[in-house]
Design a protein around this motif. Structure first.
Motif, PDB file in Angstrom:
ATOM      1  N   THR A   1       0.667  -1.063   0.044  1.00 25.76           N
ATOM      2  CA  THR A   1       0.133  -0.116  -0.037  1.00 25.76           C
ATOM      3  C   THR A   1       0.824   1.265  -0.054  1.00 25.76           C
ATOM      4  OG1 THR A   1      -1.809  -1.144   1.159  1.00 25.76           O
ATOM      5  CG2 THR A   1      -1.809   1.426   1.407  1.00 25.76           C
ATOM      6  N   GLN A   2       0.466   2.160  -1.049  1.00 27.70           N
ATOM      7  CA  GLN A   2       1.338   3.339  -0.936  1.00 27.70           C
ATOM      8  C   GLN A   2       0.883   4.365   0.187  1.00 27.70           C
ATOM      9  OE1 GLN A   2       1.362   5.191  -4.691  1.00 27.70           O
ATOM     10  NE2 GLN A   2       3.148   6.537  -4.314  1.00 27.70           N
ATOM     11  N   VAL A   3       1.529   4.982   0.866  1.00 30.96           N
ATOM     12  CA  VAL A   3       1.287   5.814   1.830  1.00 30.96           C
ATOM     13  C   VAL A   3       1.260   7.245   1.019  1.00 30.96           C
ATOM     14  CG1 VAL A   3       1.805   7.019   4.086  1.00 30.96           C
ATOM     15  CG2 VAL A   3       2.094   4.381   3.532  1.00 30.96           C
ATOM     16  N   PRO A   4       0.457   7.923   1.043  1.00 26.90           N
ATOM     17  CA  PRO A   4       0.314   9.316   0.579  1.00 26.90           C
ATOM     18  C   PRO A   4       1.583  10.522   1.324  1.00 26.90           C
ATOM     19  CG  PRO A   4      -1.751   9.146   1.649  1.00 26.90           C
ATOM     20  CD  PRO A   4      -0.912   7.779   2.020  1.00 26.90           C
ATOM     21  N   LEU A   5       2.006  11.042   0.746  1.00 27.43           N
ATOM     22  CA  LEU A   5       2.984  12.232   1.295  1.00 27.43           C
ATOM     23  C   LEU A   5       2.189  13.162   1.902  1.00 27.43           C
ATOM     24  CD1 LEU A   5       5.538  12.714  -1.730  1.00 27.43           C
ATOM     25  CD2 LEU A   5       5.756  11.156   0.305  1.00 27.43           C
ATOM     26  N   VAL A   6       1.230  13.461   1.438  1.00 31.23           N
ATOM     27  CA  VAL A   6       0.308  14.649   1.988  1.00 31.23           C
ATOM     28  C   VAL A   6      -0.891  13.950   2.726  1.00 31.23           C
ATOM     29  CG1 VAL A   6      -0.874  16.860   1.508  1.00 31.23           C
ATOM     30  CG2 VAL A   6       1.164  16.132   0.487  1.00 31.23           C
ATOM     31  N   PRO A   7      -1.293  14.196   3.826  1.00 31.87           N
ATOM     32  CA  PRO A   7      -2.737  13.886   4.406  1.00 31.87           C
ATOM     33  C   PRO A   7      -3.922  14.482   3.357  1.00 31.87           C
ATOM     34  CG  PRO A   7      -1.240  14.823   6.086  1.00 31.87           C
ATOM     35  CD  PRO A   7      -0.744  15.305   4.769  1.00 31.87           C
ATOM     36  N   GLU A   8      -4.811  13.528   3.428  1.00 32.96           N
ATOM     37  CA  GLU A   8      -6.157  13.807   2.567  1.00 32.96           C
ATOM     38  C   GLU A   8      -6.972  14.921   3.336  1.00 32.96           C
ATOM     39  OE1 GLU A   8      -6.459  12.834  -0.465  1.00 32.96           O
ATOM     40  OE2 GLU A   8      -4.399  11.856  -0.284  1.00 32.96           O
ATOM     41  N   ALA A   9      -6.863  15.007   4.535  1.00 33.70           N
ATOM     42  CA  ALA A   9      -7.877  15.805   5.221  1.00 33.70           C
ATOM     43  C   ALA A   9      -7.710  17.230   4.998  1.00 33.70           C
ATOM     44  CB  ALA A   9      -8.091  15.392   6.837  1.00 33.70           C
ATOM     45  N   SER A  10      -8.853  18.012   4.890  1.00 35.58           N
ATOM     46  CA  SER A  10      -8.657  19.450   4.840  1.00 35.58           C
ATOM     47  C   SER A  10      -9.113  20.197   5.971  1.00 35.58           C
ATOM     48  CB  SER A  10      -9.589  19.956   3.637  1.00 35.58           C
ATOM     49  OG  SER A  10      -9.090  19.309   2.441  1.00 35.58           O
ATOM     50  N   ALA A  11      -8.147  21.567   6.003  1.00 34.04           N
ATOM     51  CA  ALA A  11      -8.471  22.189   7.403  1.00 34.04           C
ATOM     52  C   ALA A  11      -9.960  22.900   7.313  1.00 34.04           C
ATOM     53  CB  ALA A  11      -7.383  23.088   7.584  1.00 34.04           C
ATOM     54  N   VAL A  12     -10.319  22.932   8.317  1.00 38.71           N
ATOM     55  CA  VAL A  12     -11.891  23.801   8.259  1.00 38.71           C
ATOM     56  C   VAL A  12     -11.767  25.270   9.335  1.00 38.71           C
ATOM     57  CG1 VAL A  12     -12.974  21.656   7.639  1.00 38.71           C
ATOM     58  CG2 VAL A  12     -12.728  22.441  10.049  1.00 38.71           C
ATOM     59  N   PRO A  13     -12.662  26.160   8.879  1.00 43.05           N
ATOM     60  CA  PRO A  13     -12.553  27.323   9.736  1.00 43.05           C
ATOM     61  C   PRO A  13     -13.375  27.045  11.225  1.00 43.05           C
ATOM     62  CG  PRO A  13     -14.137  27.490   7.993  1.00 43.05           C
ATOM     63  CD  PRO A  13     -13.408  26.330   7.752  1.00 43.05           C
ATOM     64  N   VAL A  14     -12.770  27.595  12.065  1.00 41.10           N
ATOM     65  CA  VAL A  14     -13.680  27.617  13.513  1.00 41.10           C
ATOM     66  C   VAL A  14     -14.976  28.064  13.548  1.00 41.10           C
ATOM     67  CG1 VAL A  14     -13.294  28.270  15.975  1.00 41.10           C
ATOM     68  CG2 VAL A  14     -11.234  27.906  14.466  1.00 41.10           C
ATOM     69  N   ARG A  15     -15.746  27.308  13.842  1.00 42.04           N
ATOM     70  CA  ARG A  15     -17.307  27.770  14.024  1.00 42.04           C
ATOM     71  C   ARG A  15     -17.662  28.115  12.593  1.00 42.04           C
ATOM     72  NH1 ARG A  15     -15.398  28.926  18.864  1.00 42.04           N
ATOM     73  NH2 ARG A  15     -15.301  31.132  18.629  1.00 42.04           N
ATOM     74  N   GLU A  16     -17.215  27.573  11.273  1.00 40.68           N
ATOM     75  CA  GLU A  16     -17.645  27.835  10.183  1.00 40.68           C
ATOM     76  C   GLU A  16     -17.192  29.016   9.579  1.00 40.68           C
ATOM     77  OE1 GLU A  16     -21.455  26.444   9.827  1.00 40.68           O
ATOM     78  OE2 GLU A  16     -21.196  24.430   9.926  1.00 40.68           O
ATOM     79  N   ARG A  17     -16.776  30.050  10.263  1.00 46.22           N
ATOM     80  CA  ARG A  17     -16.490  31.444   9.866  1.00 46.22           C
ATOM     81  C   ARG A  17     -15.284  31.990  10.337  1.00 46.22           C
ATOM     82  NH1 ARG A  17     -20.875  32.410  13.486  1.00 46.22           N
ATOM     83  NH2 ARG A  17     -20.364  34.018  14.968  1.00 46.22           N
ATOM     84  N   ILE A  18     -14.446  31.422  11.163  1.00 44.94           N
ATOM     85  CA  ILE A  18     -13.234  32.341  11.421  1.00 44.94           C
ATOM     86  C   ILE A  18     -12.074  31.359  11.152  1.00 44.94           C
ATOM     87  CG2 ILE A  18     -11.949  32.947  13.558  1.00 44.94           C
ATOM     88  CD1 ILE A  18     -14.527  32.725  15.349  1.00 44.94           C
ATOM     89  N   TYR A  19     -11.308  32.117  10.158  1.00 40.92           N
ATOM     90  CA  TYR A  19     -10.364  31.194   9.420  1.00 40.92           C
ATOM     91  C   TYR A  19      -9.187  31.951   9.959  1.00 40.92           C
ATOM     92  CZ  TYR A  19     -13.739  30.206   5.533  1.00 40.92           C
ATOM     93  OH  TYR A  19     -14.864  29.783   4.911  1.00 40.92           O
ATOM     94  N   ILE A  20      -8.334  31.006  10.161  1.00 44.40           N
ATOM     95  CA  ILE A  20      -7.034  31.199  10.639  1.00 44.40           C
ATOM     96  C   ILE A  20      -5.840  30.715   9.734  1.00 44.40           C
ATOM     97  CG2 ILE A  20      -5.194  30.940  12.632  1.00 44.40           C
ATOM     98  CD1 ILE A  20      -8.249  32.164  13.530  1.00 44.40           C
TER      99      ILE A  20
END
Length: 312
Positions: free
Chosen positions: A5-24
């Motif tokens: 199995t090939q392990v991806p270099l970069v994780p697949e999950a994406s970051a999300v804003p805090v409480r959907e509207r606060i972007y850090i």
């Protein structure tokens, strides 16, 4: 035959804003000292993989390179393709537009021929020196650069950062109207750096009338630098953290590296969590962007600030 199995270099999950509207986020993902700071795992080696990895850590970023040069649209098209849905990329306006000097050597091919003969071999040019034909070509090129991000729904604000010595003037307010006309349909964010702007409340009233975003700044407390002024003048709010290196910002001739070499403590960041809670109630989205890039501090501090907000 069973394949490993090939392990991806970069994780697949994406970051999300805090409480959907606060972007850090941070004010670059490719600044050279930041790349060397240890933020990226050793397996993340290419420019493409760096942006993909960054998007797993933060939901937004500023494009700093667009301040120094007119970048080709091939760059922004690739970035739009390489980032996940919902990722937001802000662009720093080309420095010539805001009164900074622009390098002639870094202009796109053919642009120098639009300059007067006496300027074609100059090291730098400023907006007051260039003909309208040249300036119009710059605007056309900058709009082409923004278009792929806008088309993908990933363009955030376009940041117009005034020079540190630029004081309040009606001429600068009028220039803002041109910026708005040239980038019709874009969200324009204005950052004042000189303290003189804090003495003119009509400047904020002007931004509100024009629908321009006021950028709140965190600087060291020095006589000439803009203090913290909480204000929301549009549907989005923006805070930019520049660090509080009094020696770096107060010393003439200090390098960019020296000015932005600062590591916020949790105690310094904690009061901003209350401000963000207040401000986010008045804006559809709030962006808290860290610009203290030296030694990877902007990512370290952005993560700490996000943790404070998530625990609030």
């Amino acid at each position: 035959m069973q394949h490993a199995t090939q392990v991806p270099l970069v994780p697949e999950a994406s970051a999300v804003p805090v409480r959907e509207r606060i972007y850090i986020g941070t004010c670059s993902w490719a600044e050279k000292t930041f790349v060397k700071s240890g933020f990226y795992p050793p397996s993340v080696r290419t420019a493409q993989d760096r942006l993909r990895y960054y998007a797993t850590q933060f939901p937004t970023v500023e494009i700093d390179a667009s301040y120094f040069a007119l970048l080709p649209s091939a760059y922004s098209r690739r970035w739009a393709e390489e980032t996940p849905p919902g990722f937001v990329m802000h662009a720093k306006a080309f420095g010539l537009f805001t009164g900074h000097a622009a390098s002639v050597e870094r202009l796109p091919p053919g642009f120098a021929s639009l300059l007067p003969p006496g300027l074609r071999d100059a090291r730098e040019v400023r907006v007051a020196d260039v003909p309208e034909e040249f300036l119009n070509a710059c605007w056309d090129h900058f709009r082409e650069f923004l278009a792929p991000l806008a088309g993908a729904g990933k363009l955030g604000y376009v940041l117009f950062q005034l020079p540190p010595g630029a004081k309040y003037s009606t001429e600068t307010l009028e220039a803002m109207r041109r910026w708005k006309r040239e980038l019709s349909g874009c969200r324009i964010a204005i950052e004042f750096r000189h303290r003189d702007w804090s003495r003119h409340p009509d400047a904020l009233e002007f931004l509100a009338r024009e629908g321009l975003i006021y950028v709140m700044v965190d600087f060291p407390d020095l006589p000439r630098l803009m203090p913290v002024v909480e204000a929301v003048t549009a549907d989005w709010a923006v805070i930019r953290f520049h660090g509080r290196n009094r020696d770096g910002w107060g010393r003439a001739g200090a390098t960019t590296e020296q000015r932005y070499d600062y590591d916020y403590s949790v105690d310094e960041l904690r009061p901003w969590t209350d401000a963000v809670e207040r401000l986010s109630e008045r804006a559809g989205r709030l962006f808290a962007m860290f610009n203290n890039h030296a030694r990877g501090n902007m990512a370290k501090n952005a993560r700490a600030f996000q943790g404070l907000l998530e625990g609030a």
